[in-house]
Design an enzyme around this catalytic site. Structure first.
Site, PDB file in Angstrom:
ATOM      1  N   CYS A  81     145.934 -45.956  16.083  1.00 35.54           N
ATOM      2  CA  CYS A  81     145.814 -45.057  14.933  1.00 35.54           C
ATOM      3  C   CYS A  81     144.356 -44.955  14.459  1.00 35.54           C
ATOM      4  O   CYS A  81     143.522 -44.377  15.144  1.00 35.54           O
ATOM      5  CB  CYS A  81     146.756 -45.507  13.816  1.00 35.54           C
ATOM      6  N   HIS A 168     152.032 -45.765  16.198  1.00 35.11           N
ATOM      7  CA  HIS A 168     152.092 -47.214  15.967  1.00 35.11           C
ATOM      8  C   HIS A 168     153.118 -47.853  16.900  1.00 35.11           C
ATOM      9  O   HIS A 168     154.326 -47.852  16.607  1.00 35.11           O
ATOM     10  CB  HIS A 168     152.458 -47.502  14.508  1.00 35.11           C
ATOM     11  N   GLU A 170     153.670 -50.921  17.342  1.00 33.63           N
ATOM     12  CA  GLU A 170     154.135 -52.209  16.832  1.00 33.63           C
ATOM     13  C   GLU A 170     155.387 -52.105  15.961  1.00 33.63           C
ATOM     14  O   GLU A 170     156.056 -53.114  15.711  1.00 33.63           O
ATOM     15  CB  GLU A 170     153.013 -52.911  16.046  1.00 33.63           C
ATOM     16  N   GLY A 224     160.013 -80.812   0.802  1.00 31.81           N
ATOM     17  CA  GLY A 224     161.393 -80.627   1.201  1.00 31.81           C
ATOM     18  C   GLY A 224     161.601 -79.361   1.997  1.00 31.81           C
ATOM     19  O   GLY A 224     162.677 -79.117   2.533  1.00 31.81           O
ATOM     20  N   GLY A 225     160.554 -78.522   2.077  1.00 31.17           N
ATOM     21  CA  GLY A 225     160.642 -77.266   2.804  1.00 31.17           C
ATOM     22  C   GLY A 225     160.350 -77.416   4.284  1.00 31.17           C
ATOM     23  O   GLY A 225     159.969 -78.488   4.771  1.00 31.17           O
ATOM     24  N   VAL A 226     160.514 -76.317   4.995  1.00 25.79           N
ATOM     25  CA  VAL A 226     160.347 -76.321   6.449  1.00 25.79           C
ATOM     26  C   VAL A 226     158.905 -76.626   6.841  1.00 25.79           C
ATOM     27  O   VAL A 226     158.647 -77.458   7.718  1.00 25.79           O
ATOM     28  CB  VAL A 226     160.783 -74.961   7.038  1.00 25.79           C
ATOM     29  N   ASP A 227     157.944 -75.968   6.197  1.00 20.53           N
ATOM     30  CA  ASP A 227     156.544 -76.070   6.622  1.00 20.53           C
ATOM     31  C   ASP A 227     156.018 -77.495   6.529  1.00 20.53           C
ATOM     32  O   ASP A 227     155.470 -78.037   7.497  1.00 20.53           O
ATOM     33  CB  ASP A 227     155.660 -75.130   5.793  1.00 20.53           C
TER      34      ASP A 227
END
Length: 511
Positions: A81, A168, A170, A224-227
């Site tokens: 683009c 685009h 994507e 306590g989170g995923v990361d």
């Protein structure tokens, strides 16, 4: 390690480009156009130029540095683009404002080559979103595709591996866009699919060992989170018990979360210290209703609690954080200094205050990649499948001032919602779900009595990485049952509403 550099001109779709490349198991990085040259090195296999809301004719139109133009002259390049219009404009073609802004679906009526367009069908649907259009190509370039209304929908250099498309590839609306990107990545750029969980874990473990050395200790604030859980597991794999994890109960966690998560971490073999600091956070938050002030207060108190505990651990030289790639991208604005939407959730201030160096082993990963790599590390689906939870916790889901009573009320509402999602096999169908306690009271009737109680809002969204999100279309009977259960079981709530806002324009969280 081989990589593709994606140069961002401010397109809303830039991260989608990166995701499509990563899905092919090829590593890529996004850089804003004004300092992309620093990213190009001997590992760079190709360049992709993104779209942009800008016009090549406007004053101070986004442009890359001379070093990038030099790299484009010898590296395989895909310009999308605005990127395609910029190449055409800078190299002697003619770009003009389109008579009518070209936006939406179109079809490729002609395709004239089979490198970039190998296995792409004539007539396939593509997605347009641009105000400028290419009228004439520069010397040494040729037209390779068109639509009914656009004579130059794609082009290539006669000798060099430089390609441009005005649509685009994507986005999902370009039906065979993934094929086109795959052709560029594998055939034209000659990249191999080596960006895998096993290779990432192996190389990251070595990097951590080299960074930390043989004797230094590392501390990590678990949420306590995923990361943070995946980051801690990865670092533990590298240095074992020299990683000290600190899990602070700030009184703003979900119902029973502190005890449950602490037990999960111990099962993983992590060296975890649990700190009950609920009252300290409640005292600090008393009377504060401004969302940003809440975040800053929670961040400050967390640092105080964390620092006090960390000082008990000898030879701490590093702080580990679960920073992921969207955090990194959002910290650099294409248009200059960003407006503060909300304070960053990671522990700002600690490295400088305690003279610590940072370890951020996940800073190159998107959220779904973090989960995939967590699976390769052996983490449970229960932990990896947890919905994202904000650093400030329930404080930003209670609109207005925080009190222990409000926290307890919201914990009960949220628990009913989440448990029902799991019971009806809907939990894994949404990206994130939670309840919000509104600073609104409404009239209701319970039995023969008039009530004047608070309103709870339920929020559930679908997303891939949290950068954009759509509200989840949960079944009406399900929502009705959850609403009925909340009103019947949670004293103080007499009305439940459902949030049907997408991101953008709304954010996922309410504060």
């Amino acid at each position: 390690m081989q990589k593709i550099i994606i140069i961002d001109f401010g397109s809303q779709y830039t991260q989608l480009i990166a995701r499509r490349v990563r899905e092919l198991h090829v590593y890529c990085e996004i850089y804003p156009y004004f300092h992309a040259s620093q990213a190009i090195d001997t590992d760079t296999k190709a360049i992709i130029l993104s779209g942009s809301p800008a016009s090549v004719h406007q004053e101070n139109a986004p442009d890359v540095e001379n070093e990038v133009w030099q790299a484009i002259s010898y590296l395989p390049t895909l310009a999308i683009c605005y990127g395609a219009q910029l190449i055409s404009h800078k190299q002697g073609g003619k770009v003009a404002r389109a008579a009518i802004r070209e936006y939406g679906r179109a079809n490729l009526t002609q395709i004239h080559e089979k490198n970039l367009f190998k296995n792409v069908d004539t007539g396939t649907q593509v997605w347009m979103s641009h105000g400028d259009t290419i009228l004439e190509l520069p010397p040494e370039y040729q037209n390779i595709a068109c639509t009914e209304s656009i004579p130059v929908a794609a082009f290539k250099h006669n000798q060099k591996p430089i390609y441009g498309v005005q649509f685009h590839p994507e986005v999902v609306h370009t039906l065979q866009g993934k094929i086109l990107i795959q052709n560029f990545v594998y055939d034209i750029a000659q990249c191999s699919p080596s960006w895998t969980a096993e290779n990432f874990i192996e190389s990251t473990v070595v990097q951590i060992q080299q960074q930390v050395g043989q004797t230094a200790n590392v501390i990590c604030g678990l949420s306590g989170g995923v990361d943070s859980s995946v980051a801690a597991t990865l670092i533990h794999k590298a240095i074992g018990k020299r990683l000290y994890c600190i899990f602070v109960d700030n009184g703003l966690l979900r119902k029973n979360e502190y005890e449950q998560v602490l037990e999960q971490y111990k099962e993983l073999g992590l060296n975890v210290i649990g700190i009950d600091a609920k009252q300290r956070f409640y005292d600090a938050l008393k009377g504060i209703s401004d969302p940003e002030q809440k975040r800053k207060t929670i961040g400050r108190v967390f640092i105080e609690v964390f620092e006090k505990e960390a000082k008990k651990i000898p030879n701490v030289q590093f702080l580990a954080q679960g920073t992921i790639y969207p955090d990194v991208i959002e910290s650099v604005s294409v248009k200059g200094p960003s407006v503060t939407i909300k304070s960053h959730h990671n522990v700002g201030g600690l490295p400088e205050k305690m003279h610590l160096k940072l370890i951020e082993p996940l800073r190159s990963l998107f959220k779904d990649e973090v989960r995939n790599f967590g699976r390769a590390l052996g983490l449970s689906e229960t932990l990896l499948g947890r919905h994202p939870f904000p650093g400030p916790g329930l404080a930003i889901r209670i609109l207005g001032c925080i009190t222990p009573e409000k926290v307890s009320l919201l914990q009960e509402i949220d628990d009913i919602f989440i448990q029902n999602l799991k019971k009806h096999n809907l939990y894994n169908e949404v990206w994130q779900a939670f309840a919000v306690l509104l600073p609104v009271q409404s009239v209701g009737v319970m039995g023969d009595e008039r009530t004047y109680e608070q309103v709870a809002c339920l929020r559930a969204v679908t997303s891939v990485d949290g950068m954009t999100a759509d509200w989840a279309t949960l079944p009406y009977p399900f929502l009705a049952a959850v609403s009925n259960q909340i009103i019947n079981q949670v004293k103080g709530i007499n009305r439940v509403v459902y949030d049907i806002s997408s991101k953008p324009p709304a954010t996922i969280e309410w504060e």
